[in-house]
Motif scaffolding. Structure first.
Motif, PDB file in Angstrom:
ATOM      1  N   GLU A   1      -2.639   0.011  -4.099  1.00 26.56           N
ATOM      2  CA  GLU A   1      -2.853  -1.115  -3.191  1.00 26.56           C
ATOM      3  C   GLU A   1      -2.872  -2.363  -4.065  1.00 26.56           C
ATOM      4  OE1 GLU A   1      -5.782  -2.789   0.313  1.00 26.56           O
ATOM      5  OE2 GLU A   1      -6.051  -0.749  -0.425  1.00 26.56           O
TER       6      GLU A   1
ATOM      7  N   LYS B   1       1.000  -8.413  10.273  1.00 29.59           N
ATOM      8  CA  LYS B   1       1.828  -7.263  10.631  1.00 29.59           C
ATOM      9  C   LYS B   1       1.853  -6.265   9.480  1.00 29.59           C
ATOM     10  CE  LYS B   1       5.027  -9.757  13.662  1.00 29.59           C
ATOM     11  NZ  LYS B   1       6.439 -10.152  13.865  1.00 29.59           N
ATOM     12  N   THR B   2       1.919  -4.984   9.825  1.00 27.97           N
ATOM     13  CA  THR B   2       2.080  -3.930   8.826  1.00 27.97           C
ATOM     14  C   THR B   2       3.456  -3.315   9.020  1.00 27.97           C
ATOM     15  OG1 THR B   2      -0.293  -3.456   8.800  1.00 27.97           O
ATOM     16  CG2 THR B   2       1.174  -1.737   7.941  1.00 27.97           C
ATOM     17  N   TYR B   3       4.284  -3.460   7.990  1.00 30.22           N
ATOM     18  CA  TYR B   3       5.638  -2.899   8.009  1.00 30.22           C
ATOM     19  C   TYR B   3       5.575  -1.541   7.315  1.00 30.22           C
ATOM     20  CZ  TYR B   3       6.863  -7.703   9.114  1.00 30.22           C
ATOM     21  OH  TYR B   3       6.933  -8.945   9.710  1.00 30.22           O
ATOM     22  N   ILE B   4       5.918  -0.496   8.044  1.00 26.19           N
ATOM     23  CA  ILE B   4       5.840   0.855   7.482  1.00 26.19           C
ATOM     24  C   ILE B   4       7.250   1.345   7.167  1.00 26.19           C
ATOM     25  CG2 ILE B   4       5.094   3.231   7.867  1.00 26.19           C
ATOM     26  CD1 ILE B   4       2.943   2.097   9.748  1.00 26.19           C
TER      27      ILE B   4
ATOM     28  N   GLU C   1      -1.276  -6.721  14.070  1.00 22.40           N
ATOM     29  CA  GLU C   1      -2.699  -6.638  13.712  1.00 22.40           C
ATOM     30  C   GLU C   1      -3.565  -6.240  14.896  1.00 22.40           C
ATOM     31  OE1 GLU C   1      -5.348 -10.131  12.483  1.00 22.40           O
ATOM     32  OE2 GLU C   1      -4.537  -9.377  10.594  1.00 22.40           O
TER      33      GLU C   1
ATOM     34  N   THR D   1      -3.973  -2.499  15.356  1.00 18.66           N
ATOM     35  CA  THR D   1      -4.700  -1.701  14.377  1.00 18.66           C
ATOM     36  C   THR D   1      -6.209  -1.779  14.570  1.00 18.66           C
ATOM     37  OG1 THR D   1      -4.705  -3.549  12.805  1.00 18.66           O
ATOM     38  CG2 THR D   1      -2.891  -1.962  12.631  1.00 18.66           C
TER      39      THR D   1
ATOM     40  N   ARG E   1       3.595   0.826   2.866  1.00 28.50           N
ATOM     41  CA  ARG E   1       3.160  -0.160   3.848  1.00 28.50           C
ATOM     42  C   ARG E   1       3.118  -1.543   3.216  1.00 28.50           C
ATOM     43  NH1 ARG E   1      -2.194   3.258   5.010  1.00 28.50           N
ATOM     44  NH2 ARG E   1      -1.236   5.124   5.870  1.00 28.50           N
TER      45      ARG E   1
ATOM     46  N   ASP F   1       0.852  -1.187   0.000  1.00 33.07           N
ATOM     47  CA  ASP F   1       0.000   0.000   0.000  1.00 33.07           C
ATOM     48  C   ASP F   1       0.892   1.244   0.000  1.00 33.07           C
ATOM     49  OD1 ASP F   1      -2.110   1.799   0.346  1.00 33.07           O
ATOM     50  OD2 ASP F   1      -2.259   1.433   2.498  1.00 33.07           O
TER      51      ASP F   1
ATOM     52  N   ILE G   1       1.836  -5.292   4.169  1.00 35.53           N
ATOM     53  CA  ILE G   1       1.041  -6.062   5.122  1.00 35.53           C
ATOM     54  C   ILE G   1       1.314  -7.538   4.884  1.00 35.53           C
ATOM     55  CG2 ILE G   1      -1.288  -6.626   5.931  1.00 35.53           C
ATOM     56  CD1 ILE G   1      -0.838  -3.391   4.134  1.00 35.53           C
TER      57      ILE G   1
END
Length: 199
Positions: free
Chosen positions: A79, A142-145, A195, A198, A136, A72, A138
């Motif tokens: 996306e 987990k979301t890695y930014i 997760e 969020t 981002r 994303d 996902i």
């Protein structure tokens, strides 16, 4: 003489139709593939009694579907799914992980994608990303930014952009408009969100 000119005109029209049809056909094929992938992902049902995932009859194995990630990039409204293996078939419908032994949040995680023919599919708008933009990834709850910190154009033979690194980073790769070089966007990991955080 008029018949000859008419024939030449007709040939030019037919050639034009073929040239216009090729990207439209490719886009239709890609859209069909994405729909199949989305359907397969939506069909992943977990049995509430034992937590197991049902086996599905799709072109992807259960393991492949469980490993599908999402990329994303809000600044370019991107996306896209990321498949964990780079093949011509996978690249036709999604972005792909370049190296199988890479893990999000550890070292250099590389993602490749075609530019796409029209619209915002694949990495068509990647050249519009700027330093500081957020990326981002996902994966597995987990979301890695990541924060974009490098944008460059390299030759196709310059493979060192894929080398692993001490710091956690992401590398996004696509062709330039001409197709003769590669656009490389790199970002450094700034945060990992579980997760449960969020919700």
């Amino acid at each position: 003489m008029i018949k000859g000119k008419s024939l030449i005109g007709l040939i030019f029209i037919l050639v034009g139709i073929v040239f216009v049809s090729i990207p439209l056909y490719n886009e239709w094929q890609q859209s069909k593939g994405v729909s199949a992938l989305e359907g397969a992902l939506a069909s992943l049902e977990v049995d509430p009694l034992n937590g197991s995932v049902q086996e599905l009859e799709t072109q992807w194995s259960k393991e492949e579907l469980e490993n599908v990630m999402t990329l994303d990039i809000p600044s370019i409204d991107l996306e896209q799914y990321v498949l964990d293996e780079t093949t011509e078939e996978n690249l036709a419908i999604a972005l792909t992980q370049v190296s199988e032994n890479q893990t999000p949040g550890e070292g250099n995680f590389s993602i490749a994608g075609h530019r796409g023919y029209r619209g915002d599919r694949h990495f068509r708008q990647l050249s519009n990303v700027s330093d500081g933009d957020e990326v981002r990834l996902i994966s597995e709850g987990k979301t890695y930014i990541y924060e974009v910190n490098s944008i460059s154009i390299v030759e196709p033979t310059q493979l060192d952009v894929l080398d692993d690194s001490e710091e956690a980073e992401i590398t996004l790769i696509t062709c330039t408009m001409s197709g003769e070089q590669r656009l490389i966007v790199k970002g450094k990991l700034v945060e990992v969100i579980e997760e449960s955080q969020t919700v």
